[in-house]
Write a protein that holds these residues in place. Structure first.
Motif, short mmCIF file in Angstrom:
data_model
loop_
_atom_site.label_atom_id
_atom_site.label_comp_id
_atom_site.label_asym_id
_atom_site.label_seq_id
_atom_site.Cartn_x
_atom_site.Cartn_y
_atom_site.Cartn_z
N LEU A 69 -7.74 4.27 2.11
CA LEU A 69 -8.92 3.61 2.66
C LEU A 69 -8.75 2.09 2.62
CD1 LEU A 69 -11.76 3.83 3.80
CD2 LEU A 69 -12.64 3.88 1.46
N LYS A 70 -8.22 1.58 1.52
CA LYS A 70 -7.98 0.14 1.41
C LYS A 70 -6.98 -0.34 2.46
CE LYS A 70 -8.94 -0.38 -3.55
NZ LYS A 70 -8.34 -0.70 -4.89
N PHE B 36 0.83 -1.21 0.00
CA PHE B 36 0.00 0.00 0.00
C PHE B 36 0.87 1.26 0.00
CE2 PHE B 36 -3.24 -2.92 1.95
CZ PHE B 36 -4.19 -2.78 0.95
N ASN B 37 1.94 1.24 0.77
CA ASN B 37 2.82 2.41 0.87
C ASN B 37 3.53 2.69 -0.45
OD1 ASN B 37 2.10 2.76 3.54
ND2 ASN B 37 3.84 1.61 4.33
N ILE B 38 3.95 1.62 -1.13
CA ILE B 38 4.61 1.78 -2.43
C ILE B 38 3.62 2.38 -3.44
CG2 ILE B 38 5.57 0.52 -4.40
CD1 ILE B 38 6.82 -1.41 -2.37
N LYS B 39 2.38 1.88 -3.41
CA LYS B 39 1.36 2.40 -4.31
C LYS B 39 1.10 3.88 -4.05
CE LYS B 39 -1.92 1.98 -7.41
NZ LYS B 39 -1.62 1.69 -8.83
N LEU C 155 -1.52 -0.58 16.78
CA LEU C 155 -0.83 0.61 17.29
C LEU C 155 0.05 1.29 16.25
CD1 LEU C 155 0.13 -0.74 20.83
CD2 LEU C 155 -1.46 1.13 20.34
N ILE C 156 0.61 0.49 15.33
CA ILE C 156 1.50 1.09 14.33
C ILE C 156 0.80 1.33 12.99
CG2 ILE C 156 3.51 -0.04 15.35
CD1 ILE C 156 3.54 -1.95 12.93
N GLY C 157 -0.33 0.66 12.76
CA GLY C 157 -0.94 0.75 11.43
C GLY C 157 -2.34 1.31 11.39
N ALA C 158 -2.99 1.43 12.55
CA ALA C 158 -4.39 1.89 12.53
C ALA C 158 -4.67 2.87 13.65
CB ALA C 158 -5.33 0.68 12.65
#
Length: 230
Positions: A169-170, A134-137, A193-196
């Motif tokens: 959002l995805k 997702f981060n690369i996109k 904690l790190i992603g949401a």
């Protein structure tokens, strides 16, 4: 009476040794090509990075550490090669009781590391792998939005920005679904904690309430609970 006390004492010693063995994490492996350096086993305690053990390596890249683990958590292997370069010197892994094997090379210490024996680490790698996609996109779309031809076309710019929003959002949907589908994993509260951490609190609360008692009582389970209180 003395015989009874002896038997009771012996029983307590045996039980204590069994518990100690059950909670022991042994991290061992080999750093290919390493001739000299110092290897540290580290973790965070009250927001401070603490050295748990260290090993001087001379001519042989083999290593082994043992540590009592209260609950599965993030640990680090830090290699001081005395090269005045802190890049590619720290391996992050999700530690847990049992035998964990980490093999790597001295010149690609972090990027080439292979971790075996930790189910929690496998789950963390799965989660981070998807987040990386997702981060690369998002990075690719952000770079695209700065192209002169896109900047000059308001409709095209809006389209790219919409794609960025949909990608974000995805990513949140994936993270929340990961939490709901892995309520028995010690990785779940850490992943939230790190992603949401910016997700709707009601969704995070649902994920916390779905955690198994063991996971909720773990280090990151407690941290997750404290985060929701705030």
């Amino acid at each position: 009476m003395k015989r009874i006390l002896f038997v009771l004492t012996l029983g307590l010693i045996i039980i204590s040794c069994q518990k100690s063995t059950e909670n022991t994490m042994t991290v061992s492996g080999n750093i290919k090509g390493l001739k000299k350096g110092t290897l540290f086993l580290q973790h965070f305690n009250d927001s401070s990075l603490v050295v748990l053990d260290s090993l001087e390596i001379q001519g042989d890249g083999s290593f082994s550490f043992s540590h009592e683990v209260e609950s599965p958590e993030i640990f680090y292997l830090y290699l001081d090669k005395a090269d005045n370069n802190d890049v590619n010197d720290r391996i992050t892994f999700f530690g847990e009781p049992g035998q964990i094997t980490i093999n790597t090379s001295w010149n690609t210490f972090e990027t080439n590391a292979e971790v075996f024996g930790s189910k929690s680490h496998e789950k963390l790698a799965e989660f981070k792998g998807m987040l990386s996609n997702f981060n690369i996109k998002e990075l690719e779309l952000s770079q695209q939005s700065f192209l002169p031809e896109i900047q000059a076309d308001s409709l095209a710019l809006d389209s790219v920005q919409n794609l960025i929003s949909r990608n974000i959002l995805k990513r949140y949907r994936y993270t929340l679904n990961f939490g709901l589908n892995n309520s028995d994993s010690y990785v779940t509260p850490y992943a939230m904690l790190i992603g949401a951490n910016e997700a709707n609190p009601k969704y995070l609360d649902s994920i916390y309430n779905s955690l198994t008692p063991e996971v909720a009582a773990s280090k990151y389970g407690k941290d997750f609970k404290e985060y929701l209180k705030k």
